[in-house]
Design a protein around this motif. Structure first.
Motif, PDB file in Angstrom:
ATOM      1  N   VAL A   1      -5.774   3.800  -4.030  1.00 48.80           N
ATOM      2  CA  VAL A   1      -4.372   3.916  -3.611  1.00 48.80           C
ATOM      3  C   VAL A   1      -3.826   2.604  -3.036  1.00 48.80           C
ATOM      4  N   LEU A   2      -4.478   1.492  -3.357  1.00 50.78           N
ATOM      5  CA  LEU A   2      -3.944   0.196  -2.934  1.00 50.78           C
ATOM      6  C   LEU A   2      -2.750  -0.176  -3.806  1.00 50.78           C
ATOM      7  N   ALA A   3      -1.869  -0.991  -3.275  1.00 46.31           N
ATOM      8  CA  ALA A   3      -0.720  -1.449  -4.054  1.00 46.31           C
ATOM      9  C   ALA A   3      -1.200  -2.316  -5.211  1.00 46.31           C
ATOM     10  N   HIS A   4      -0.788  -1.954  -6.418  1.00 52.37           N
ATOM     11  CA  HIS A   4      -1.151  -2.741  -7.603  1.00 52.37           C
ATOM     12  C   HIS A   4      -0.630  -4.161  -7.483  1.00 52.37           C
ATOM     13  N   LYS A   5       0.609  -4.309  -7.023  1.00 51.41           N
ATOM     14  CA  LYS A   5       1.173  -5.627  -6.752  1.00 51.41           C
ATOM     15  C   LYS A   5       1.191  -5.817  -5.245  1.00 51.41           C
ATOM     16  N   PRO A   6       0.528  -6.856  -4.710  1.00 57.66           N
ATOM     17  CA  PRO A   6       0.479  -7.054  -3.259  1.00 57.66           C
ATOM     18  C   PRO A   6       1.866  -6.983  -2.630  1.00 57.66           C
ATOM     19  N   LEU A   7       1.942  -6.297  -1.504  1.00 59.95           N
ATOM     20  CA  LEU A   7       3.225  -6.115  -0.846  1.00 59.95           C
ATOM     21  C   LEU A   7       3.658  -7.384  -0.126  1.00 59.95           C
ATOM     22  N   SER A   8       4.951  -7.618  -0.133  1.00 58.71           N
ATOM     23  CA  SER A   8       5.504  -8.789   0.533  1.00 58.71           C
ATOM     24  C   SER A   8       5.417  -8.622   2.048  1.00 58.71           C
ATOM     25  N   VAL A   9       5.574  -9.728   2.756  1.00 56.58           N
ATOM     26  CA  VAL A   9       5.546  -9.686   4.220  1.00 56.58           C
ATOM     27  C   VAL A   9       6.662  -8.785   4.745  1.00 56.58           C
ATOM     28  N   LYS A  10       7.837  -8.880   4.147  1.00 60.40           N
ATOM     29  CA  LYS A  10       8.969  -8.050   4.592  1.00 60.40           C
ATOM     30  C   LYS A  10       8.675  -6.566   4.398  1.00 60.40           C
ATOM     31  N   ALA A  11       8.098  -6.215   3.251  1.00 63.82           N
ATOM     32  CA  ALA A  11       7.769  -4.818   2.988  1.00 63.82           C
ATOM     33  C   ALA A  11       6.705  -4.322   3.966  1.00 63.82           C
TER      34      ALA A  11
ATOM     35  N   PHE B   1       3.399   1.571  -5.106  1.00 65.15           N
ATOM     36  CA  PHE B   1       1.953   1.382  -5.135  1.00 65.15           C
ATOM     37  C   PHE B   1       1.382   1.188  -6.535  1.00 65.15           C
ATOM     38  N   TRP B   2       2.080   1.615  -7.572  1.00 63.41           N
ATOM     39  CA  TRP B   2       1.543   1.465  -8.926  1.00 63.41           C
ATOM     40  C   TRP B   2       2.470   0.686  -9.860  1.00 63.41           C
ATOM     41  N   GLY B   3       3.577   0.195  -9.347  1.00 61.12           N
ATOM     42  CA  GLY B   3       4.491  -0.584 -10.160  1.00 61.12           C
ATOM     43  C   GLY B   3       4.383  -2.066  -9.871  1.00 61.12           C
ATOM     44  N   THR B   4       5.318  -2.823 -10.426  1.00 58.53           N
ATOM     45  CA  THR B   4       5.368  -4.270 -10.200  1.00 58.53           C
ATOM     46  C   THR B   4       6.776  -4.668  -9.756  1.00 58.53           C
ATOM     47  N   PRO B   5       7.288  -4.053  -8.699  1.00 57.22           N
ATOM     48  CA  PRO B   5       8.653  -4.378  -8.251  1.00 57.22           C
ATOM     49  C   PRO B   5       8.744  -5.781  -7.678  1.00 57.22           C
ATOM     50  N   ASP B   6       9.906  -6.416  -7.838  1.00 54.46           N
ATOM     51  CA  ASP B   6      10.084  -7.718  -7.214  1.00 54.46           C
ATOM     52  C   ASP B   6      10.274  -7.515  -5.706  1.00 54.46           C
ATOM     53  N   GLU B   7      10.416  -8.610  -4.955  1.00 47.36           N
ATOM     54  CA  GLU B   7      10.440  -8.498  -3.495  1.00 47.36           C
ATOM     55  C   GLU B   7      11.612  -7.673  -2.982  1.00 47.36           C
ATOM     56  N   ASP B   8      12.775  -7.825  -3.595  1.00 46.77           N
ATOM     57  CA  ASP B   8      13.928  -7.040  -3.156  1.00 46.77           C
ATOM     58  C   ASP B   8      13.694  -5.554  -3.386  1.00 46.77           C
TER      59      ASP B   8
ATOM     60  N   LEU C   1      11.129  -4.134  -0.965  1.00 40.16           N
ATOM     61  CA  LEU C   1      11.696  -3.869   0.356  1.00 40.16           C
ATOM     62  C   LEU C   1      12.430  -2.535   0.364  1.00 40.16           C
ATOM     63  N   GLU C   2      13.183  -2.278  -0.685  1.00 38.93           N
ATOM     64  CA  GLU C   2      13.905  -1.011  -0.803  1.00 38.93           C
ATOM     65  C   GLU C   2      12.926   0.162  -0.852  1.00 38.93           C
ATOM     66  N   LEU C   3      11.875   0.007  -1.636  1.00 39.90           N
ATOM     67  CA  LEU C   3      10.877   1.065  -1.757  1.00 39.90           C
ATOM     68  C   LEU C   3      10.101   1.252  -0.457  1.00 39.90           C
ATOM     69  N   ALA C   4       9.848   0.170   0.248  1.00 40.25           N
ATOM     70  CA  ALA C   4       9.127   0.253   1.521  1.00 40.25           C
ATOM     71  C   ALA C   4       9.925   1.047   2.546  1.00 40.25           C
ATOM     72  N   HIS C   5      11.233   0.877   2.552  1.00 39.58           N
ATOM     73  CA  HIS C   5      12.070   1.667   3.466  1.00 39.58           C
ATOM     74  C   HIS C   5      11.952   3.161   3.143  1.00 39.58           C
ATOM     75  N   SER C   6      11.919   3.487   1.855  1.00 42.10           N
ATOM     76  CA  SER C   6      11.753   4.879   1.451  1.00 42.10           C
ATOM     77  C   SER C   6      10.387   5.411   1.888  1.00 42.10           C
ATOM     78  N   ALA C   7       9.331   4.634   1.645  1.00 38.79           N
ATOM     79  CA  ALA C   7       7.982   5.054   2.036  1.00 38.79           C
ATOM     80  C   ALA C   7       7.873   5.211   3.547  1.00 38.79           C
ATOM     81  N   ALA C   8       8.531   4.331   4.284  1.00 39.89           N
ATOM     82  CA  ALA C   8       8.511   4.411   5.750  1.00 39.89           C
ATOM     83  C   ALA C   8       9.227   5.676   6.228  1.00 39.89           C
ATOM     84  N   GLU C   9      10.318   6.029   5.568  1.00 35.31           N
ATOM     85  CA  GLU C   9      11.037   7.248   5.920  1.00 35.31           C
ATOM     86  C   GLU C   9      10.157   8.482   5.675  1.00 35.31           C
ATOM     87  N   PHE C  10       9.472   8.479   4.543  1.00 37.45           N
ATOM     88  CA  PHE C  10       8.557   9.568   4.213  1.00 37.45           C
ATOM     89  C   PHE C  10       7.441   9.654   5.261  1.00 37.45           C
TER      90      PHE C  10
END
Length: 372
Positions: free
Chosen positions: A55-65, A172-179, A182-191
């Motif tokens: 369950v690790l992020a396929h693409k390493p998460l940015s510092v902001k995320a 966690f399984w995609g390759t989103p860019d940094e922006d 960040l958007e997805l991280a806010h959603s995950a944090a809300e969850f």
């Protein structure tokens, strides 16, 4: 394609030609393991081929995320899919009780009722000549509502859960860019913040729901949230995706629902791959793998049995029987509608490292004059 690191040779090779069971994909950064027999071997040896990276992020998460996630105490300690330690057995046993054969069999009338209501509404819309998205109209919500019922969870915002689930899978399984990260991280944090609220409530006033059972088991807040995080995603979103794929395959066919479910699981499951990592230097056939080699196991479309789509051994999907039942029921309830509709566009897809399905299936009645 050239050999990846640790293969023990500088000679070019191709696993499909040489018969080697593992090939290093430089674009993905994984050793791709094909062939049902070899995948089975890997899955049945969790001490050698560990689930640490499951369950690790396929693409390493940015510092902001990472900062966004850290702000809510986001953590995914080893619990189920990523746990090869001694705590795995008791956590799995506690969760497995919610998915006992008797409980799953008893849930069929509810699954049928929920799906039938949505099919009726979709048919009424189609009768007006309007377009319907089979994913959102029929496949999306019943698996979530069934899962929540099984887990004893009430007062859950199902549309929010569906949105959180899709966002977390992409994170966690995609390759989103940094922006996008960040958007997805806010959603995950809300969850995750919602999971913490439910965990706190279970400590203060325990019931018989999932969170209360995990608290009673003696798990930490982080462990309870980790179980809830991926169970509430995997227990319903992957089934929605399996149903969506089955709907797509069912268009224009006469195959019986039960047979179609097995065919989809064999060839195009919603979870076509899964990850493992080597604990020590090891071999797969003639291929030498270094320690900590990341593996991507191909579960479907390799001539293996349908059951392989759910994994094997101590980490086999707890909801396998439930997913089969819900997909069969969905096809049975929708069968007559599916033979009367046609797609209005090529379906866009969810195409992540380990999750794949139609994102939407927009249809109209086959006799409609609307453009396709």
């Amino acid at each position: 394609m050239s050999r990846g690191p640790g293969a023990g040779s500088s000679e070019p090779w191709d696993a499909r030609v040489s018969g080697c069971p593992a090939r290093f994909d430089e674009g993905l950064g994984y050793w791709v393991v094909d062939g049902p027999a070899v995948v089975r071997e890997v899955l049945l040896q969790p001490e050698t081929f560990r689930p640490d990276n499951a369950v690790l992020a396929h693409k390493p998460l940015s510092v902001k995320a990472l900062r966004v996630l850290s702000a809510v105490g986001f953590a995914l300690p080893p619990t189920l899919a990523n746990n090869a330690g001694p705590s795995h057995r008791r956590i799995r046993a506690a969760v497995a009780r919610f998915f006992s054969p008797a409980r799953v069999a008893a849930i069929e009338p509810l699954a049928r009722e929920l799906t039938t209501a949505r099919v009726t509404a979709a048919a009424a819309t189609l009768a007006t000549g309007a377009e319907v998205d089979l994913v959102q109209a029929i496949a999306a919500e019943p698996p979530a509502l069934v899962l929540l019922h099984l887990l004893g969870l009430e007062d859950v915002d199902v549309p929010a859960l569906k949105a959180w689930s899709l966002d977390s899978l992409e994170l966690f399984w995609g390759t989103p860019d940094e922006d996008r990260q960040l958007e997805l991280a806010h959603s995950a944090a809300e969850f995750y913040a919602w999971l913490r609220t439910r965990t706190t409530a279970a400590r203060q006033a325990p019931t018989t729901d999932l969170f209360s059972v995990l608290v009673e088991l003696g798990l930490t807040d982080e462990e309870v949230c980790a179980v809830g995080y991926f169970l509430l995603i995997a227990g319903q979103e992957t089934t929605t995706q399996l149903i969506s794929t089955a709907f797509h395959r069912a268009l224009g066919t006469t195959i019986t629902p039960a047979d179609l479910v097995e065919e989809v699981l064999r060839t195009s499951s919603s979870v076509p791959t899964w990850r493992r990592t080597t604990a020590t230097p090891t071999t797969l056939g003639p291929t030498t793998l270094p320690a900590q080699a990341p593996l991507l196991l191909t579960l479907t479309n390799q001539g293996g049995p349908a059951d392989l789509a759910f994994g094997l051994g101590i980490h086999r999907c707890l909801g396998a029987t439930l997913a089969r039942l819900e997909t069969r029921v969905a096809l049975e309830c929708t069968q007559q509608l599916l033979i009367r509709v046609r797609l209005t566009e090529p379906p866009p897809t969810i195409d992540l490292l380990s999750f794949r399905a139609p994102r939407r299936l927009r249809v109209i009645t086959a006799s409609s004059s609307a453009s396709s």
